[in-house]
Design an enzyme around this catalytic site. Structure first.
Site, PDB file in Angstrom:
ATOM      1  N   CYS A  35     -35.436 -78.458  -7.140  1.00  9.90           N
ATOM      2  CA  CYS A  35     -34.862 -79.081  -8.226  1.00  9.90           C
ATOM      3  C   CYS A  35     -35.130 -78.973  -9.955  1.00  9.90           C
ATOM      4  CB  CYS A  35     -35.679 -80.771  -8.944  1.00  9.90           C
ATOM      5  SG  CYS A  35     -36.254 -82.092  -6.721  1.00  9.90           S
TER       6      CYS A  35
ATOM      7  N   GLY B 284     -30.223 -78.130  -8.665  1.00 13.56           N
ATOM      8  CA  GLY B 284     -29.822 -78.675  -7.496  1.00 13.56           C
ATOM      9  C   GLY B 284     -28.408 -79.778  -7.843  1.00 13.56           C
TER      10      GLY B 284
ATOM     11  N   ASN C 119     -39.761 -82.036 -10.166  1.00 13.71           N
ATOM     12  CA  ASN C 119     -40.596 -80.488  -9.239  1.00 13.71           C
ATOM     13  C   ASN C 119     -41.201 -80.171  -9.050  1.00 13.71           C
ATOM     14  OD1 ASN C 119     -38.768 -77.131 -11.295  1.00 13.71           O
ATOM     15  ND2 ASN C 119     -38.616 -78.833  -9.146  1.00 13.71           N
TER      16      ASN C 119
ATOM     17  N   TYR D 104     -34.337 -64.728  -8.257  1.00  6.86           N
ATOM     18  CA  TYR D 104     -33.417 -65.637  -7.507  1.00  6.86           C
ATOM     19  C   TYR D 104     -33.101 -67.087  -8.643  1.00  6.86           C
ATOM     20  CZ  TYR D 104     -30.426 -68.540  -5.232  1.00  6.86           C
ATOM     21  OH  TYR D 104     -29.357 -69.384  -4.612  1.00  6.86           O
TER      22      TYR D 104
HETATM   23  P1  AMP Z   1     -28.958 -65.816   4.595  1.00  5.22           P
HETATM   24  O1  AMP Z   1     -28.117 -65.953   5.637  1.00  5.22           O
HETATM   25  O2  AMP Z   1     -30.379 -67.225   5.497  1.00  5.22           O
HETATM   26  O3  AMP Z   1     -30.417 -64.334   4.749  1.00  5.22           O
HETATM   27  O4  AMP Z   1     -29.622 -66.960   2.872  1.00  5.22           O
HETATM   28  C1  AMP Z   1     -28.981 -65.357   2.149  1.00  5.22           C
HETATM   29  C2  AMP Z   1     -28.620 -65.786   0.879  1.00  5.22           C
HETATM   30  O5  AMP Z   1     -29.535 -66.485   0.474  1.00  5.22           O
HETATM   31  C3  AMP Z   1     -28.897 -65.370  -0.192  1.00  5.22           C
HETATM   32  O6  AMP Z   1     -27.918 -64.350  -0.957  1.00  5.22           O
HETATM   33  C4  AMP Z   1     -29.277 -65.431  -1.298  1.00  5.22           C
HETATM   34  O7  AMP Z   1     -29.008 -65.350  -2.326  1.00  5.22           O
HETATM   35  C5  AMP Z   1     -29.653 -67.462  -1.140  1.00  5.22           C
HETATM   36  N1  AMP Z   1     -31.019 -68.116  -0.936  1.00  5.22           N
HETATM   37  C6  AMP Z   1     -31.915 -67.025  -1.106  1.00  5.22           C
HETATM   38  N2  AMP Z   1     -32.886 -68.423  -1.119  1.00  5.22           N
HETATM   39  C7  AMP Z   1     -32.223 -69.667  -1.464  1.00  5.22           C
HETATM   40  C8  AMP Z   1     -32.698 -70.381  -1.684  1.00  5.22           C
HETATM   41  N3  AMP Z   1     -34.072 -70.670  -1.316  1.00  5.22           N
HETATM   42  N4  AMP Z   1     -31.839 -71.466  -1.861  1.00  5.22           N
HETATM   43  C9  AMP Z   1     -30.424 -71.188  -2.089  1.00  5.22           C
HETATM   44  N5  AMP Z   1     -30.427 -70.065  -0.860  1.00  5.22           N
HETATM   45  C10 AMP Z   1     -31.002 -69.257  -1.494  1.00  5.22           C
END
Ligand code: AMP
Length: 472
Positions: free
Chosen positions: A9, A35, A109, A254
């Site tokens: 958030c 968010g 948050n 990130y």
């Molecule tokens: P995956 O396919 O599950 O390995 O997702 C990896 C992707 O998700 C990467 O490109 C990251 O930038 C993104 N990512 C990593 N952590 C998060 C998060 N907590 N929320 C949203 N996106 C994420």
């Protein structure tokens, strides 16, 4: 019971501005990346409290007529990303209620790790809950407190919470903000000058919200600190004894925007350094460095600068992907990823490519992207990840799946490489991550998602581990 435990958030607060709701709207607009499921603003003119919240994006929710219905010189705002299945409006924030301590609106948050226990106890004592969000627990604790003032009751409530919270409250003619004693989630404090040299106080999850409204960043709300802004000015109070700092390193990897200063440190600096150190630790015999936009861009710039390889936008992102797109009735392979990213064949054809992303969670995105880059003609794809393998879920407010679903929790780097179909795979080491955020000498960050070493005691670890939130 709570059906979700992980929440990402953004929060914002302002005291003493004649157009407080518009400033909150702008602040939330800058925090939209934190968010996208729902957003809300509560305002106060010192007596009455007004609140509007809805599902969707900030710019769609806060139209002129909506903002005109939110008068007052105090405002708080919230933007929320929640997990699938739990996107009901009931959980949107701020929560605004009238209780025995007066009118209070609150937005938060983070993730309160003992919320389920507190809720059970409160229900036993007769509390009735409307939502499944842990923020509501704070309101009930305030109502149950034997302290007479709102600030006192809030202090009382905060002392019972465990885990992560950066919160903003409207309490009559005061704005109260607070941070958990470990400082998991960020909360910046600033000042804004407006008509005729008058100044007002502002607070936000990230300083990019200050930039948009012309406010200046002064300080962070300290871990374990409560700041009260009212007619008498600002008071700062350490409501809880200092704990070892556990700032979320994933904010720098990130989550936060690179134009923000988070935990007093420019995210840009950390992220570029992540890329530079990654190039030193995991070099690749390649022609180009290509980021996975947007999350991999700044690290890829660092990687390219350090390695001397050219940086190219080999994947183009469509920024206008909403939730309402019409899916084809006949399944198109990798539709979700194609909708968001498209390869630039002219750049990739015949090239050996270093693909830089911030993290691998389940591994499915990386696999689709690598296939896409290969289909566009790349001769080799070297995947480089600007943090260590994610082996453990976060219980402090970052949305991660269960441990079993984290590919790195039960696979070696070589096994992951085979799964994502990369020619080579390199992760940044924990030591380099610490160096990139300036934490190699100090111990001020939480690295639990990379180490499984949780900085607070988790009373209900089995339950937390078993919770199964879904990522959208
Ligand atoms: P995956 O396919 O599950 O390995 O997702 C990896 C992707 O998700 C990467 O490109 C990251 O930038 C993104 N990512 C990593 N952590 C998060 C998060 N907590 N929320 C949203 N996106 C994420």
């Amino acid at each position: 019971m709570f059906d979700k435990l992980h929440e990402e958030c953004g929060v914002f607060a302002i005291y003493g501005h004649p157009e407080a709701s518009k400033m909150a709207y702008l602040g939330l607009y800058a925090l939209q990346h934190r968010g996208q499921e729902s957003a809300g603003v509560a305002t106060s003119d010192g007596q009455e409290t007004y609140c509007h919240k809805a599902m969707g994006h900030v710019a769609d929710i806060f139209t002129n007529p909506v903002l005109s219905g939110l008068p007052g010189h105090l405002a708080i705002g919230h933007t929320r990303y929640s997990t699938a299945g739990d996107t009901v409006l009931l959980n949107a924030q701020p929560f605004s209620v009238a209780c025995n301590k007066g009118r209070i609106a609150i937005a938060h948050n983070g993730n309160i790790t003992n919320a389920a226990e507190l809720r059970q106890e409160l229900e036993r004592r007769g509390s009735i809950f409307q939502a499944s969000s842990d923020t509501e627990v704070i309101l009930h604790l305030i109502a149950h407190s034997s302290e007479r003032t709102l600030a006192g009751a809030l202090r009382d409530a905060l002392l019972q919470l465990e885990g992560a919270f950066s919160l903003v409250c409207l309490a009559g003619d005061r704005v109260i903000v607070a941070r958990d004693p470990n400082g998991f989630r960020p909360l910046a404090a600033g000042q804004m000058e407006f008509s005729g040299g008058r100044v007002c106080s502002v607070f936000a999850s990230e300083t990019c919200a200050f930039d948009l409204i012309g406010a200046v960043y002064l300080d962070d709300v300290n871990p374990g600190e409560m700041m009260i802004v009212g007619p008498e000015g600002i008071t700062r109070e350490q409501y809880a004894p200092a704990q070892p700092l556990a700032q979320c390193v994933f904010e720098h990897v990130y989550f936060s925007r690179p134009d923000s200063i988070v935990f007093g440190r420019p995210v840009q600096e950390s992220r570029e350094m992540l890329g530079r150190l990654l190039a030193r630790e995991c070099p690749a015999d390649a022609d180009l460095v290509v980021p996975v936009p947007d999350s991999g861009v700044t690290a890829a710039i660092g990687y390219a600068a350090e390695s001397g390889l050219p940086f190219r936008y080999g994947l183009i992102r469509n920024h206008y992907v909403g939730r309402t797109f019409i899916e084809p009735s006949q399944a198109i392979r990798d539709f979700g990823v194609k909708l968001k990213l498209n390869p630039v064949r002219h750049l990739l054809e015949g090239k050996s490519v270093v693909l830089v992303d911030d993290s691998i969670v389940r591994g499915t995105t990386s696999r689709k992207l690598i296939r896409m880059v290969r289909q566009a003609g790349a001769r080799a794809v070297h995947l480089r990840i600007s943090c260590p393998p994610t082996i453990s879920p976060c219980f402090y407010g970052v949305d991660t799946p269960t441990r079993n679903e984290l590919i790195a929790s039960h696979n070696t780097v070589e096994e992951i490489r085979r799964f994502v179909e990369a020619d080579s795979l390199g992760y940044l080491s924990l030591a380099a991550l610490r160096q990139a955020v300036g934490d190699d000498e100090r111990h001020e960050y939480c690295y639990a998602c990379y180490t499984g070493d949780y900085p607070t005691e988790l009373v209900n670890i089995e339950e937390l581990m078993a919770a199964k939130p879904k990522r959208c």
